[in-house]
Design a protein around this motif. Structure first.
Motif, PDB file in Angstrom:
ATOM      1  N   VAL A   1       4.277   2.138   2.284  1.00 13.07           N
ATOM      2  CA  VAL A   1       5.101   3.339   2.157  1.00 13.07           C
ATOM      3  C   VAL A   1       4.185   4.527   2.417  1.00 13.07           C
ATOM      4  N   ASN A   2       4.464   5.243   3.483  1.00  5.23           N
ATOM      5  CA  ASN A   2       3.661   6.417   3.823  1.00  5.23           C
ATOM      6  C   ASN A   2       4.461   7.678   3.513  1.00  5.23           C
ATOM      7  N   VAL A   3       3.887   8.548   2.674  1.00  4.55           N
ATOM      8  CA  VAL A   3       4.535   9.815   2.329  1.00  4.55           C
ATOM      9  C   VAL A   3       4.218  10.822   3.428  1.00  4.55           C
ATOM     10  N   ASN A   4       5.225  11.154   4.232  1.00  5.99           N
ATOM     11  CA  ASN A   4       5.029  12.091   5.342  1.00  5.99           C
ATOM     12  C   ASN A   4       4.970  13.536   4.857  1.00  5.99           C
ATOM     13  N   SER A   5       5.796  13.872   3.881  1.00  8.61           N
ATOM     14  CA  SER A   5       5.785  15.231   3.329  1.00  8.61           C
ATOM     15  C   SER A   5       6.249  15.201   1.874  1.00  8.61           C
ATOM     16  N   TYR A   6       5.694  16.134   1.110  1.00  9.28           N
ATOM     17  CA  TYR A   6       5.971  16.199  -0.332  1.00  9.28           C
ATOM     18  C   TYR A   6       5.759  17.651  -0.750  1.00  9.28           C
ATOM     19  N   TYR A   7       6.852  18.334  -1.087  1.00  3.29           N
ATOM     20  CA  TYR A   7       6.654  19.730  -1.488  1.00  3.29           C
ATOM     21  C   TYR A   7       7.722  20.156  -2.499  1.00  3.29           C
ATOM     22  N   ILE A   8       7.361  21.196  -3.272  1.00  6.47           N
ATOM     23  CA  ILE A   8       8.247  21.749  -4.296  1.00  6.47           C
ATOM     24  C   ILE A   8       8.261  23.274  -4.137  1.00  6.47           C
TER      25      ILE A   8
ATOM     26  N   THR B   1       0.836  -1.207   0.000  1.00  2.19           N
ATOM     27  CA  THR B   1       0.000   0.000   0.000  1.00  2.19           C
ATOM     28  C   THR B   1       0.867   1.250   0.000  1.00  2.19           C
ATOM     29  N   LEU B   2       0.302   2.299  -0.561  1.00  2.32           N
ATOM     30  CA  LEU B   2       0.935   3.610  -0.588  1.00  2.32           C
ATOM     31  C   LEU B   2      -0.039   4.596   0.031  1.00  2.32           C
ATOM     32  N   THR B   3       0.385   5.276   1.078  1.00  9.58           N
ATOM     33  CA  THR B   3      -0.494   6.208   1.789  1.00  9.58           C
ATOM     34  C   THR B   3       0.233   7.529   2.027  1.00  9.58           C
ATOM     35  N   GLY B   4      -0.508   8.506   2.541  1.00 13.28           N
ATOM     36  CA  GLY B   4       0.133   9.738   2.971  1.00 13.28           C
ATOM     37  C   GLY B   4      -0.241  10.963   2.166  1.00 13.28           C
ATOM     38  N   ASP B   5       0.624  11.962   2.239  1.00 10.56           N
ATOM     39  CA  ASP B   5       0.357  13.292   1.686  1.00 10.56           C
ATOM     40  C   ASP B   5       1.130  13.499   0.386  1.00 10.56           C
ATOM     41  N   TYR B   6       0.462  13.327  -0.748  1.00 13.46           N
ATOM     42  CA  TYR B   6       1.081  13.546  -2.052  1.00 13.46           C
ATOM     43  C   TYR B   6      -0.030  13.848  -3.064  1.00 13.46           C
ATOM     44  N   PRO B   7       0.269  14.582  -4.145  1.00 11.97           N
ATOM     45  CA  PRO B   7      -0.756  14.890  -5.143  1.00 11.97           C
ATOM     46  C   PRO B   7      -1.090  13.653  -5.974  1.00 11.97           C
ATOM     47  N   SER B   8      -2.298  13.574  -6.440  1.00 12.36           N
ATOM     48  CA  SER B   8      -2.746  12.408  -7.200  1.00 12.36           C
ATOM     49  C   SER B   8      -1.917  12.173  -8.454  1.00 12.36           C
ATOM     50  N   GLU B   9      -1.394  13.254  -9.029  1.00 12.86           N
ATOM     51  CA  GLU B   9      -0.612  13.108 -10.259  1.00 12.86           C
ATOM     52  C   GLU B   9       0.699  12.358 -10.030  1.00 12.86           C
TER      53      GLU B   9
ATOM     54  N   LYS C   1       7.855   3.048  -8.195  1.00 13.60           N
ATOM     55  CA  LYS C   1       9.106   2.932  -7.452  1.00 13.60           C
ATOM     56  C   LYS C   1       8.961   1.968  -6.268  1.00 13.60           C
ATOM     57  N   VAL C   2       7.799   1.994  -5.621  1.00 12.00           N
ATOM     58  CA  VAL C   2       7.535   1.056  -4.526  1.00 12.00           C
ATOM     59  C   VAL C   2       7.552  -0.377  -5.050  1.00 12.00           C
ATOM     60  N   ASP C   3       6.915  -0.616  -6.175  1.00 15.45           N
ATOM     61  CA  ASP C   3       6.882  -1.960  -6.765  1.00 15.45           C
ATOM     62  C   ASP C   3       8.288  -2.432  -7.139  1.00 15.45           C
ATOM     63  N   ASN C   4       9.101  -1.517  -7.660  1.00 19.53           N
ATOM     64  CA  ASN C   4      10.486  -1.875  -7.988  1.00 19.53           C
ATOM     65  C   ASN C   4      11.270  -2.254  -6.733  1.00 19.53           C
TER      66      ASN C   4
ATOM     67  N   THR D   1       8.022   7.041   5.287  1.00 15.86           N
ATOM     68  CA  THR D   1       8.268   5.978   6.264  1.00 15.86           C
ATOM     69  C   THR D   1       7.903   4.651   5.616  1.00 15.86           C
ATOM     70  N   ILE D   2       8.854   3.717   5.624  1.00 13.45           N
ATOM     71  CA  ILE D   2       8.652   2.400   5.018  1.00 13.45           C
ATOM     72  C   ILE D   2       8.506   1.368   6.130  1.00 13.45           C
ATOM     73  N   THR D   3       7.410   0.617   6.114  1.00 14.56           N
ATOM     74  CA  THR D   3       7.197  -0.436   7.111  1.00 14.56           C
ATOM     75  C   THR D   3       6.809  -1.741   6.434  1.00 14.56           C
ATOM     76  N   ALA D   4       7.238  -2.822   7.043  1.00 12.74           N
ATOM     77  CA  ALA D   4       6.809  -4.162   6.618  1.00 12.74           C
ATOM     78  C   ALA D   4       6.502  -4.940   7.879  1.00 12.74           C
ATOM     79  N   LYS D   5       5.344  -5.587   7.911  1.00 12.71           N
ATOM     80  CA  LYS D   5       4.885  -6.280   9.119  1.00 12.71           C
ATOM     81  C   LYS D   5       4.315  -7.637   8.757  1.00 12.71           C
ATOM     82  N   ASP D   6       4.920  -8.683   9.330  1.00 12.66           N
ATOM     83  CA  ASP D   6       4.374 -10.030   9.206  1.00 12.66           C
ATOM     84  C   ASP D   6       3.411 -10.252  10.369  1.00 12.66           C
ATOM     85  N   LYS D   7       2.184 -10.616  10.077  1.00  7.63           N
ATOM     86  CA  LYS D   7       1.169 -10.766  11.130  1.00  7.63           C
ATOM     87  C   LYS D   7       1.522 -11.870  12.127  1.00  7.63           C
TER      88      LYS D   7
END
Length: 329
Positions: free
Chosen positions: A245-252, A197-205, A213-216, A277-283
């Motif tokens: 992968v959670n995008v904490n901040s994204y600015y230009i 999953t990809l979460t957080g604060d980033y523009p849809s574009e 990049k996450v998939d790679n 912030t990148i996390t991986a969790k095995d249940k």
């Protein structure tokens, strides 16, 4: 005739009494060397007595075999023996020492108590494993139980040699505990079914570019994995690993040009910054497989989008290098 019978009876009683004690003899150039040799011999005598006591190859009490008992005795090393007494004699003409290491039958209580202690640990840790949530936590407790079971068998066997009449038993057999561990391993070693999953604060574009990049990154990690990795398209009951992968901040920012003596040296440019912030969790495992925060910056003179793409590329290129050698699913 009565005197002879009395003498024979006395000898028989003495032999039985001595048989319940344990003794080892060692020689050396120093008392310490002789003492160590005596302990080695005492340990060997214990193994011999146990082997002669457990003559059957069939399962014994609690499903233990003769081989299990011998293995447990080997674990109870010379440093774990209790109540050992030493008799030292120095041969001045031969310039060496003789040491006799003894465990008398009056030390029986020490071995009964220690066997009882490890029996309680076996039972306690198996019960705790049944109420522990994570599989890794369960496995660690069961492995402790196996270790304590070895010590229980070792100390109880020595106690029986010393003449104990107690009925030594535990609630869980070696086969039972090993079977539980095997079932846990089957689950832990099963394919990792991962939801990314990809979460957080980033523009849809920017979604498609960052997600690519996450998939790679996942592809790079899976190449170093000893376990087969399956990517799930949506959350379901088969998913056992969550990668986010959670995008904490994204600015230009558009920076002003740099001038010198009223001349423009560096034109205006777009500076991009991203923090994730990148996390991986095995249940099935306590704690995170990955839990790290990373950031990157980049600039471009012509395009906002190009500046951010460069920053994203810098970040994930670095993460692929850092994670691929230090982490494996």
């Amino acid at each position: 005739m009565k005197k002879i019978l009395t003498l024979l009876l006395l000898v028989a009683v003495t032999v039985v009494s001595m048989a319940k004690g344990l003794e080892g003899t060692g020689y050396g150039k120093t008392s310490e060397e002789a003492r160590n040799s005596a302990l080695n011999d005492l340990s060997q005598q214990i193994r011999v007595r146990v082997e002669s006591t457990y003559t059957s190859e069939k399962a014994l009490t609690n499903g233990e075999t003769k081989e299990d008992i011998i293995s447990s005795i080997n674990l109870v090393s010379k440093t774990d023996l209790l109540g050992v007494e030493y008799k030292t004699k120095k041969y001045f003409l031969r310039k060496k020492y003789r040491v006799i290491a003894q465990i008398d039958e009056d030390k029986l209580g020490l071995y009964e108590d220690r066997a009882e202690k490890h029996k309680n640990y076996v039972n306690l840790n198996v019960r705790k494993s049944e109420s522990t949530e994570t599989l890794q936590g369960k496995k660690e407790l069961l492995q402790k139980s196996l270790n304590d079971l070895d010590y229980f068998e070792g100390y109880s066997s020595i106690a029986m040699i010393l003449g104990s009449e107690k009925n030594f038993s535990v609630n869980y057999t070696r086969g039972d505990i090993e079977g539980r561990i095997a079932r846990i391993d089957n689950i832990l070693n099963a394919p990792k079914v991962m939801l990314v999953t990809l979460t957080g604060d980033y523009p849809s574009e920017a979604y498609d570019y960052i997600k690519n990049k996450v998939d790679n990154l996942i592809s790079t990690l899976s190449k170093n994995s000893s376990t087969r990795l399956v990517i799930a398209k949506e959350m379901n009951e088969d998913v056992n690993t969550l990668f986010n992968v959670n995008v904490n901040s994204y600015y230009i920012d558009l920076t002003d040009p740099v001038t010198y003596n009223n001349k423009e040296i560096i034109g205006e440019k777009y500076e991009a910054s991203i923090n994730v912030t990148i996390t991986a969790k095995d249940k099935n495992i306590e704690g995170y497989l990955i839990n790290k925060t990373s950031d990157a910056k980049a600039y471009d003179f012509n395009s906002r989008k190009s500046a951010m793409y460069k920053a994203v590329n810098n970040l994930f290129t670095r993460e692929e290098e850092e994670l691929k050698d230090s982490f494996s699913f």
